[in-house]
Design an enzyme around this catalytic site. Structure first.
Site, PDB file in Angstrom:
ATOM      1  N   LYS A 112     -36.452  14.756   3.555  1.00 48.28           N
ATOM      2  CA  LYS A 112     -35.967  16.070   3.125  1.00 48.28           C
ATOM      3  C   LYS A 112     -37.202  16.862   2.701  1.00 48.28           C
ATOM      4  O   LYS A 112     -37.786  16.614   1.647  1.00 48.28           O
ATOM      5  CB  LYS A 112     -34.971  15.927   1.974  1.00 48.28           C
ATOM      6  CG  LYS A 112     -34.291  17.239   1.639  1.00 48.28           C
ATOM      7  CD  LYS A 112     -33.114  17.028   0.708  1.00 48.28           C
ATOM      8  CE  LYS A 112     -32.311  18.299   0.517  1.00 48.28           C
ATOM      9  NZ  LYS A 112     -33.042  19.416   0.021  1.00 48.28           N
ATOM     10  N   LYS A 116     -31.221  12.595  -2.976  1.00 40.38           N
ATOM     11  CA  LYS A 116     -32.309  13.247  -3.717  1.00 40.38           C
ATOM     12  C   LYS A 116     -33.126  12.213  -4.480  1.00 40.38           C
ATOM     13  O   LYS A 116     -32.557  11.361  -5.171  1.00 40.38           O
ATOM     14  CB  LYS A 116     -31.730  14.259  -4.717  1.00 40.38           C
ATOM     15  CG  LYS A 116     -31.060  15.458  -4.067  1.00 40.38           C
ATOM     16  CD  LYS A 116     -32.043  16.452  -3.492  1.00 40.38           C
ATOM     17  CE  LYS A 116     -32.387  17.533  -4.376  1.00 40.38           C
ATOM     18  NZ  LYS A 116     -32.030  18.737  -4.613  1.00 40.38           N
TER      19      LYS A 116
HETATM   20  S1  IVH Z   1     -30.136  19.443   7.669  1.00 41.23           S
HETATM   21  C1  IVH Z   1     -26.110  21.456   8.187  1.00 41.23           C
HETATM   22  N1  IVH Z   1     -32.383  18.139   7.458  1.00 41.23           N
HETATM   23  O1  IVH Z   1     -32.354  20.966   2.660  1.00 41.23           O
HETATM   24  C2  IVH Z   1     -27.280  20.663   7.738  1.00 41.23           C
HETATM   25  N2  IVH Z   1     -31.987  19.907   5.948  1.00 41.23           N
HETATM   26  O2  IVH Z   1     -30.366  21.060   0.578  1.00 41.23           O
HETATM   27  C3  IVH Z   1     -28.427  21.501   7.412  1.00 41.23           C
HETATM   28  N3  IVH Z   1     -33.815  20.304   4.396  1.00 41.23           N
HETATM   29  O3  IVH Z   1     -30.951  23.995   3.705  1.00 41.23           O
HETATM   30  C4  IVH Z   1     -29.560  20.857   6.830  1.00 41.23           C
HETATM   31  N4  IVH Z   1     -35.155  18.741   5.119  1.00 41.23           N
HETATM   32  O4  IVH Z   1     -33.468  23.699   3.990  1.00 41.23           O
HETATM   33  C5  IVH Z   1     -31.624  19.125   6.973  1.00 41.23           C
HETATM   34  N5  IVH Z   1     -34.349  16.918   7.395  1.00 41.23           N
HETATM   35  C6  IVH Z   1     -33.600  17.900   6.921  1.00 41.23           C
HETATM   36  C7  IVH Z   1     -34.023  18.693   5.862  1.00 41.23           C
HETATM   37  C8  IVH Z   1     -33.181  19.697   5.396  1.00 41.23           C
HETATM   38  C9  IVH Z   1     -35.016  19.717   4.253  1.00 41.23           C
HETATM   39  C10 IVH Z   1     -33.354  21.399   3.544  1.00 41.23           C
HETATM   40  C11 IVH Z   1     -32.744  22.552   4.303  1.00 41.23           C
HETATM   41  C12 IVH Z   1     -31.359  22.674   3.765  1.00 41.23           C
HETATM   42  C13 IVH Z   1     -31.495  22.051   2.419  1.00 41.23           C
HETATM   43  C14 IVH Z   1     -30.188  21.588   1.846  1.00 41.23           C
END
Ligand code: IVH
Length: 678
Positions: free
Chosen positions: A121, A318
């Site tokens: 993430k 997280k």
């Molecule tokens: S998938 C519908 N993959 O985390 C799914 N998000 O807390 C959309 N983020 O808005 C997100 N790394 O900005 C996804 N490997 C990852 C990610 C990721 C960071 C962020 C992204 C999202 C936020 C949500």
């Protein structure tokens, strides 16, 4: 705003309070890129609200922050409607919660998901990139998930983002994270530091701030990076049945896919991936705040569907913020170039968040008092935003008996003169004009670009000239002994000539630049401009009474008193005499007439901190246009202007009475037109 869990308050009141807090912090994070609390504290608020809403379904409302994604667009960029909404992710914080998520998915599907994709993430900001016929045509931020901001010009400056895709179908919309590498962040801060400028707090906020610059060349200079992690609208292209195939395909088109991505077949492997991600969290050149686990099979994703805010087929695990305890050895005070006294903690070195920390900021006197940390305490240290070390607070159970409360030093550690607490400010200052740190700081500021813009006079040279006794104040610049400069190591004929020419050229800078350069307390470049326009000549300003100063639109009593006092101090008058003798320009633009009375008969209440105005300036701006600015909201209030950390009671009252609530942009419009913007 407090973050106290409200165990004693009733659930309805706490729910309202939590929603208000979360909205406030959403705005700080998503719109202003300036969060006030660590992510973990924010998550705790959301979880508490979620729990209350689960326990009391009657308290659920449609626009609760638990149901919404991110922040509203700020209005600074054109709006972009996302054809496929940009969703957020639900969070889990431990293995039990992860298992519970997988079990919920299994119950819905009637069988376990055969494979998951684990991704890091990335800690940046979400972006949607739209390619038509392989050409990048639009880049948009997430905004509220439905409508984001058009940041195409800025995104084009990111080296990782291809302007063209190789072999792409008619429409490819991809989703990913824009971030700043830790090494680029450090280099940026090193440059800021060398220039005596403010340091950035952490890579995430800097990335977000950099992407939302009006000038793309500023974004380009910040060196952002990008990882792709998903897709939006796709028209054409190969048949794709799983998330990992999608990533492979996006990679083949030339988009950057992170190679730490893994396809796994069981939850146990997901857990191992999380453990590995945590262990290597600081080995990477980018920050991560967790792991995203996605059901791999796209048909199963469709079957699982989405909630109002997040897909059920993905979850964010997280990672905890990194905190350690260590001994607080001492609290010291450092003096900045503008005389600001900043307390900092000297710690027994401790390894936290990927590096060893021996000092940590305590921000200001109020913070030390609020935290009540005392030398000798065991303290909790955290990397705020995982980069700048911060003392969270003492471990009271381990406080040695009789530990005395720490007192802010009375005197400047550099020059020994008394420190002064700035009126209406959290800052404590050394105001001794003769303080060596001050002398250097003042001259550096005078020479800086926003002030007299004297090229070839950087920090090092100022330091050298001050230590050599060539400069004691800004007035000395114009009688600088060039023969003595020539005799210093590293100065050839050309560099002396360049320096002399640069100093010479500064004589004709505008009055506003001169006033700003004089570093009058409370006078930034905007106030300097007001003073220059309001008085038209430094000599008229020198004669002005505090009352006359206050009559200038945008100036309140604090600034008026500060300017008046500054221009009465003997030392400052001596410096001004030197500037006059040197032929420095004192003449300003022609004096402007007073503002049109567009707010006559109207009452505008201001609450919270605005970015472009102090409270006094905001109130004076209303008054200068014939309006009133009372301290409380009533039926007669025309509008309530809300800045950061607004008073909750004013906001509630305004909502109850249907008084329009304006943000800062709305306020500026109101000042210009006298009409409440819709
Ligand atoms: S998938 C519908 N993959 O985390 C799914 N998000 O807390 C959309 N983020 O808005 C997100 N790394 O900005 C996804 N490997 C990852 C990610 C990721 C960071 C962020 C992204 C999202 C936020 C949500």
């Amino acid at each position: 705003m407090t973050v106290e869990p409200g165990e004693r308050t009733d659930p309805a009141a706490r729910t309202t309070e939590l929603r208000e807090l979360i909205r406030h912090h959403n705005e700080r994070y998503h719109v202003l890129d300036a969060p006030e609390i660590p992510d973990a504290d924010y998550d705790a608020l959301v979880r508490e609200l979620q729990r209350l809403e689960d326990e009391h379904p009657d308290l659920r409302i449609e626009d609760s922050p638990t149901q919404l994604v991110g922040g509203a667009p700020s209005g600074a960029f054109a709006e972009v409607e996302h054809r496929v909404p940009m969703m957020s992710l639900d969070n889990v914080f431990d293995v039990d919660e992860l298992r519970a998520w997988a079990e919920r998915a299994e119950r819905r599907l009637g069988r376990p998901a055969p494979a998951f994709v684990c991704e890091l993430k990335y800690d940046g900001l979400a972006i949607s990139l739209r390619y038509e016929d392989g050409v990048l045509v639009q880049a948009a931020t997430r905004g509220n998930g439905r409508v984001g901001e058009d940041v195409t010009a800025n995104v084009r400056t990111i080296a990782d983002v291809p302007h063209r895709l190789v072999g792409a179908p008619p429409v490819v919309e991809v989703r990913g994270e824009v971030y700043m590498k830790v090494s680029d962040f450090r280099a940026l801060n090193a440059a800021q530091d060398a220039a005596g400028l403010k340091l950035y707090a952490n890579p995430r906020n800097t990335a977000a701030g950099s992407l939302r610059q009006k000038d793309p060349s500023v974004t380009a200079s910040r060196r952002l990076s990008f990882w792709v992690y998903g897709a939006g609208e796709i028209v054409g292209g190969p048949e794709i049945t799983s998330h990992h195939q999608l990533l492979d395909w996006l990679g083949s088109l030339g988009l950057p896919v992170n190679d730490a991505t893994a396809v796994v077949g069981s939850l146990a492997e997901v857990e191992a991936y999380v453990a590995d991600a945590e262990a290597h969290r600081h080995d990477r050149d980018y920050e991560t705040d967790g792991v995203v686990v996605k059901v791999d099979d796209l048909a199963l994703q469709t079957e699982l569907g989405v909630t109002a805010k997040a897909p059920r087929w993905a979850i964010a695990y997280k990672l905890p913020p990194e905190e350690r305890t260590t001994r607080l050895l001492d609290i010291m005070v450092s003096i900045g170039p503008s005389g600001q006294a900043t307390p900092f903690a000297r710690l027994e070195p401790v390894f936290v968040g990927g590096s060893t920390v021996g000092t940590a900021t305590l921000h200001n006197e109020d913070q030390v008092r609020a935290k009540d940390v005392r030398p000798g305490d065991m303290v909790i240290v955290r990397k705020a935003g995982d980069v700048i070390p911060e003392v969270v607070g003492p471990v009271l159970s381990e406080r040695p008996p009789g530990l005395p409360v720490w007192e802010f030093p009375r005197d400047c550690p550099v020059c020994g003169e008394p420190l002064v607490r700035g009126e209406g400010l959290a800052a404590t200052l050394c105001v001794n004009m003769e303080c060596p740190r001050q002398i250097r700081g003042r001259i550096e500021h005078f020479a800086s670009r926003g002030a007299m813009d004297i090229e070839h006079l950087g920090e090092q040279r100022v330091d050298l000239f001050v230590t050599q006794g060539l400069l004691r104040d800004i007035g000395d610049l114009y009688t600088l002994d060039l023969d003595r400069v020539r005799a210093l190591e590293g100065f050839g004929e050309i560099s002396v000539r360049n320096l002399a020419q640069a100093i010479d050229a500064s004589r004709s800078r505008p009055l506003a630049n001169l006033l700003f350069g004089m570093r009058i307390p409370h006078v930034g470049s905007a106030v300097a401009e007001l003073l220059a326009r309001g008085f038209g000549h430094l000599d008229r300003l020198l004669e002005a009474t505090p009352e006359e100063l206050e009559r200038i639109e945008g100036l309140g009593p604090i600034i008026a008193r500060s300017v008046h006092a500054f221009l009465r101090q003997e030392h400052n008058l001596e410096v001004i005499a030197k500037l006059r003798a040197a032929g420095v320009n004192f003449e300003g633009p022609p004096v402007e007439p007073t503002a049109p009375q567009v707010l006559a008969g109207k009452a505008v209440v201001v609450t919270g901190t605005l970015e472009g105005f102090t409270r006094e300036q905001a109130e004076a701006a209303v008054k200068a246009r014939g309006g009133k600015s009372p301290g409380s909201v009533s039926k007669k209030t025309t509008a309530l202007v809300v800045g950061a950390e607004p008073g909750a009671s004013k906001l509630t009252k305004a909502e109850e009475l249907g008084v329009p609530v304006l943000d800062e942009a709305g306020f500026v419009q109101l000042l210009e037109t006298g009409e409440v913007p819709q």
